[in-house]
Design a protein around this motif. Structure first.
Motif, PDB file in Angstrom:
ATOM      1  N   THR A  97      54.887  69.403  53.662  1.00  0.00           N
ATOM      2  CA  THR A  97      53.762  68.456  53.606  1.00  0.00           C
ATOM      3  C   THR A  97      52.896  68.676  54.843  1.00  0.00           C
ATOM      4  O   THR A  97      53.433  68.808  55.950  1.00  0.00           O
ATOM      5  CB  THR A  97      54.268  66.985  53.686  1.00  0.00           C
ATOM      6  OG1 THR A  97      55.433  66.876  52.893  1.00  0.00           O
ATOM      7  CG2 THR A  97      53.233  65.996  53.225  1.00  0.00           C
ATOM      8  N   THR A 114      49.644  66.810  56.796  1.00  0.00           N
ATOM      9  CA  THR A 114      48.809  65.610  56.770  1.00  0.00           C
ATOM     10  C   THR A 114      47.936  65.544  58.012  1.00  0.00           C
ATOM     11  O   THR A 114      48.446  65.640  59.141  1.00  0.00           O
ATOM     12  CB  THR A 114      49.699  64.324  56.737  1.00  0.00           C
ATOM     13  OG1 THR A 114      50.708  64.515  55.752  1.00  0.00           O
ATOM     14  CG2 THR A 114      48.888  63.093  56.394  1.00  0.00           C
ATOM     15  N   ARG A 164      63.081  69.631  54.654  1.00  0.00           N
ATOM     16  CA  ARG A 164      61.666  69.207  54.629  1.00  0.00           C
ATOM     17  C   ARG A 164      60.964  69.571  55.934  1.00  0.00           C
ATOM     18  O   ARG A 164      61.531  69.407  57.013  1.00  0.00           O
ATOM     19  CB  ARG A 164      61.583  67.691  54.449  1.00  0.00           C
ATOM     20  CG  ARG A 164      61.921  67.236  53.030  1.00  0.00           C
ATOM     21  CD  ARG A 164      61.538  65.790  52.842  1.00  0.00           C
ATOM     22  NE  ARG A 164      62.444  64.878  53.534  1.00  0.00           N
ATOM     23  CZ  ARG A 164      62.134  63.635  53.874  1.00  0.00           C
ATOM     24  NH1 ARG A 164      60.919  63.162  53.624  1.00  0.00           N
ATOM     25  NH2 ARG A 164      63.015  62.857  54.463  1.00  0.00           N
ATOM     26  N   THR A 223      57.339  68.571  57.759  1.00  0.00           N
ATOM     27  CA  THR A 223      56.104  67.794  57.728  1.00  0.00           C
ATOM     28  C   THR A 223      55.245  68.214  58.925  1.00  0.00           C
ATOM     29  O   THR A 223      55.702  68.140  60.063  1.00  0.00           O
ATOM     30  CB  THR A 223      56.403  66.280  57.835  1.00  0.00           C
ATOM     31  OG1 THR A 223      57.297  65.939  56.773  1.00  0.00           O
ATOM     32  CG2 THR A 223      55.137  65.452  57.717  1.00  0.00           C
TER      33      THR A 223
END
Ligand SMILES: Nc1ncnc2c1ncn2[C@@H]1O[C@H](COP(=O)(O)OP(=O)(O)OP(=O)(O)O)[C@@H](O)[C@H]1O
Length: 660
Positions: A540, A542, A644, A646
């Motif tokens: 991800t 952002t 994961r 991020t």
């Protein structure tokens, strides 16, 4: 291993549990038997035997409660039938020691790791077991070898993805075929292992140490050494070998390889680079040669009858032979004494004397001989030699004429009275010319891409049999690094071969694809590493108004019981720490065990070798722009995640990453 795999046939599961209980009972009985034998041996006062028996009984008692086996093979040879594979050998004392569990390091067990559709090695079916936290056997996965597609079994994948906290764990149950080949490499062979992030280099190096210790019992005496780049890393990997039953392996931070007590002072990278350069070996050789004295007067031995007179030219000739052999100072003294005594003996014999050994030993101890030897090889200390070299321009000029230029000599002129990290290896070079360093049968060196020529030489001279040298040229972040595997081989000074690990077990496909885009920039010679695991949604990115605040909010809102690491540019560490603690989050620092904390905060220069289930990388642009190693540091940061990744950013992402 996780215990929630598809339930297996009830009866079969029960049968496997029975076998496990049987193995546990066999081990318990073996221990009792060993203790009884020790007691009997005590009566006959066979001390060595008692110690050996008690040690073996103790090893069983120390077992850490891990399941006694993790796999099973059915072989097409009915004489062998079914083989259980585990961390240690278990035999049934009531059946003449018949094997109940085969140690993972035996040649037979190798088939469990290597048998494939292309080469079944006589294995019909492999079974992997799943266990609950309390070691209850809960499931198994079967793999008919002839139908295997080469992919990861569900249990192996589950093992890789099992949430991780605290120190690194072993991979003995799930070593993959490409890794196993390296683990079982011959002791005589030094292996240089190039592997991208998460290919299992560290794990493989440590399992290789355990394998070699099992295969070569004398290696325990010669010793095995594991060298890591810093305390954080050594702390992180320090539990793996003890968990494999190897408690005596020394782990050391590279800086303390040479002289444990010195705490080095920092110095400019260009100075450190020069001090680590291989040309410094020639400079040191000259500086040492200048310390060798020359005799000026005849040596007269009055303790013999008749007296013997030895000219300075004769002594110089005997010494010159020795200097040419490069034998260490301490031993050269003994050798020169021996040669002198031999010379004197021959002279006496020519005059019809037949001197006794006792007489000649007396000659060796005479003041005259001892003083002469000390003139040629005077007592010197490495610190004194290096201090002179770095602080006396004449000494440096003489030692480096034709080797270094004026600018380089100016760089070396000593500023600090204390030693820097690079000085430690210069001191080690000098020490090695005075006396032999500690030796080890085998040395495992991790993160070797960062070592200077002199650091590699310091490692190489400590190896008796061989080394396992692990690294990734794309993760090279020191200005003094040797630069290529060919250079590593040359400076290590051991015959070796380079092997490549090309599959990443840690980093999912989706994350590695982005990190690999940095390769043309940071290591164009390397092919991209391929990942063995897809994890859709694992990446991800952002854009946020403030990365630290967004990070605190994201962590506070995430209920998953995973290890979480945050990688930041070193300069941002304090500011991020403040925001996290202001939000009531407990923060572990890189070196600590993060189990009891919400998150571990790591400055990017310490991230190498570490991993977390969930990783946040803050502001990649700041990392990539941080200096000449920025691209490599970012590559390291992006490849720490198991499940994961991020990325939080305020500035634009570096274009090379190809993500928006
Ligand atoms: N065969 C395997 N079975 C289970 N887990 C594995 C296996 N191989 C590697 N792993 C896991 O993948 C992770 C990466 O391994 P390791 O740290 O040894 O890789 P590395 O090549 O040294 O990575 P890096 O270059 O990033 O330091 C570890 O958690 C390790 O336990």
């Amino acid at each position: 291993m996780s215990g929630d795999r598809a339930p297996a046939g009830r009866a079969e599961l029960e049968a496997e549990r029975d076998h496990l209980a049987y193995a546990v009972d066999c081990l318990r009985r073996s221990r009792t038997e060993l203790l009884e034998m020790a007691e009997r041996a005590m009566r006959t006062s066979d001390d060595e035997m008692v110690i050996w028996l008690l040690r073996r009984a103790q090893q069983i008692a120390e077992d850490d409660g891990l399941p006694l086996f993790f796999g099973r093979m059915e072989l097409d040879d009915p004489a062998v039938g079914t083989v259980y594979v585990g961390r240690r050998h278990v035999g049934d004392p009531a059946r003449d020691g018949e094997i109940v569990v085969t140690d993972w390091r035996t040649p037979l067990a190798a088939r469990f790791y290597r048998a494939s559709r292309a080469d079944p090695m006589g294995v019909l079916r492999k079974r992997r077991f799943g266990f609950a936290e309390d070691s209850t056997l809960t499931s198994f996965d079967d793999e008919p070898v002839r139908e295997a597609d080469g992919g990861l079994s569900a249990l192996v994948r589950g093992e890789i993805e099992r949430p991780r906290f605290g120190p690194m764990r072993d991979i003995v149950a799930t070593i993959q075929p490409d890794q196993d080949e390296i683990v079982r490499g011959d002791l005589a062979q030094t292996l240089l292992i190039q592997g991208g992030p998460g290919t299992g280099k560290t794990a493989v190096g440590l399992h290789r140490a355990a394998y070699l210790l099992f295969e070569h019992s004398t290696l325990h005496r010669r010793g095995v050494l594991v060298v890591g780049p810093n305390d954080v890393f050594v702390h992180y990997i320090g539990r793996v070998l003890p968990a494999l039953g190897e408690k005596d392996v020394r782990h050391v931070v590279l800086e303390r390889l040479t002289e444990p007590k010195r705490a080095p002072v920092p110095e400019a990278p260009e100075v450190a680079r020069l001090k680590g350069d291989a040309r410094m070996v020639a400079v040191i050789n000259r500086a040492m040669a200048a310390k060798v004295g020359a005799p000026t007067e005849d040596l007269v031995i009055r303790e013999t009858s008749p007296f013997v007179r030895v000219s300075p030219e004769t002594v110089a000739g005997l010494a010159a032979d020795l200097i040419g052999t490069g034998v260490p100072w301490d031993r050269a003294r003994t050798h020169l004494t021996d040669r002198l005594v031999d010379h004197i003996r021959r002279r006496l014999e020519l005059r019809g004397r037949a001197p006794s050994d006792t007489e000649m030993r007396r000659v060796a101890r005479t003041k005259g001989v001892r003083a002469l030897v000390a003139t040629i090889w005077p007592p010197v200390r490495p610190e004194q030699v290096l201090r002179e070299l770095l602080s006396d321009p004449d000494v440096l000029a003489a030692a480096s004429e034709g080797i270094l230029d004026e600018t380089e000599r100016a760089l070396l002129a000593r500023g600090s009275a204390k030693w820097s990290a690079a000085d430690l290896y210069l001191l080690d070079e000098i020490s090695a010319r005075l006396r032999e360093p500690d030796h080890y049968g085998h040395v495992v060196v991790d993160e070797a891409q960062d070592l200077s020529p002199l650091q590699l030489r310091a490692v190489g001279r400590r190896c008796v049999d061989s080394a396992t040298v692990l690294g990734d040229m794309a993760q090279r972040t020191t200005p003094w690094a040797a630069g290529s595997w060919d250079a590593v081989r040359e400076h290590l000074g051991l015959p070796s071969r380079v092997l490549t690990l090309s599959k990443s077990y840690r980093v999912p496909v989706e994350v590695l694809a982005v990190a690999n885009r940095l390769l043309p920039l940071i290591a164009p010679e390397l092919p991209p590493t391929r990942s063995v695991r897809h994890a859709p949604g694992s990446l991800t990115t952002t854009r946020v108004p403030d990365v630290a605040t967004a990070l605190a909010a994201a962590i506070a809102a995430d209920p998953t019981p995973e290890s979480t690491g945050v990688v930041v540019h070193d300069d941002q560490r304090s500011a991020v720490l403040k925001v996290l603690t202001d939000h009531g989050l407990s923060v572990a620092h890189a070196i600590e065990d993060g189990t009891a904390h919400d998150v571990t905060l790591i400055p990017v220069t310490l991230a190498k070798g570490l991993e977390f289930d969930h990783v946040y990388v803050l502001e990649p642009a700041a990392i990539i722009d941080s200096g000449p190693d920025g691209g490599r540091l970012l590559y390291i940061a992006l490849t720490r995640a198991v499940s994961r990744l991020t990325i939080l950013h305020t500035e634009d992402l570096p274009e090379v990453l190809g993500v928006r």
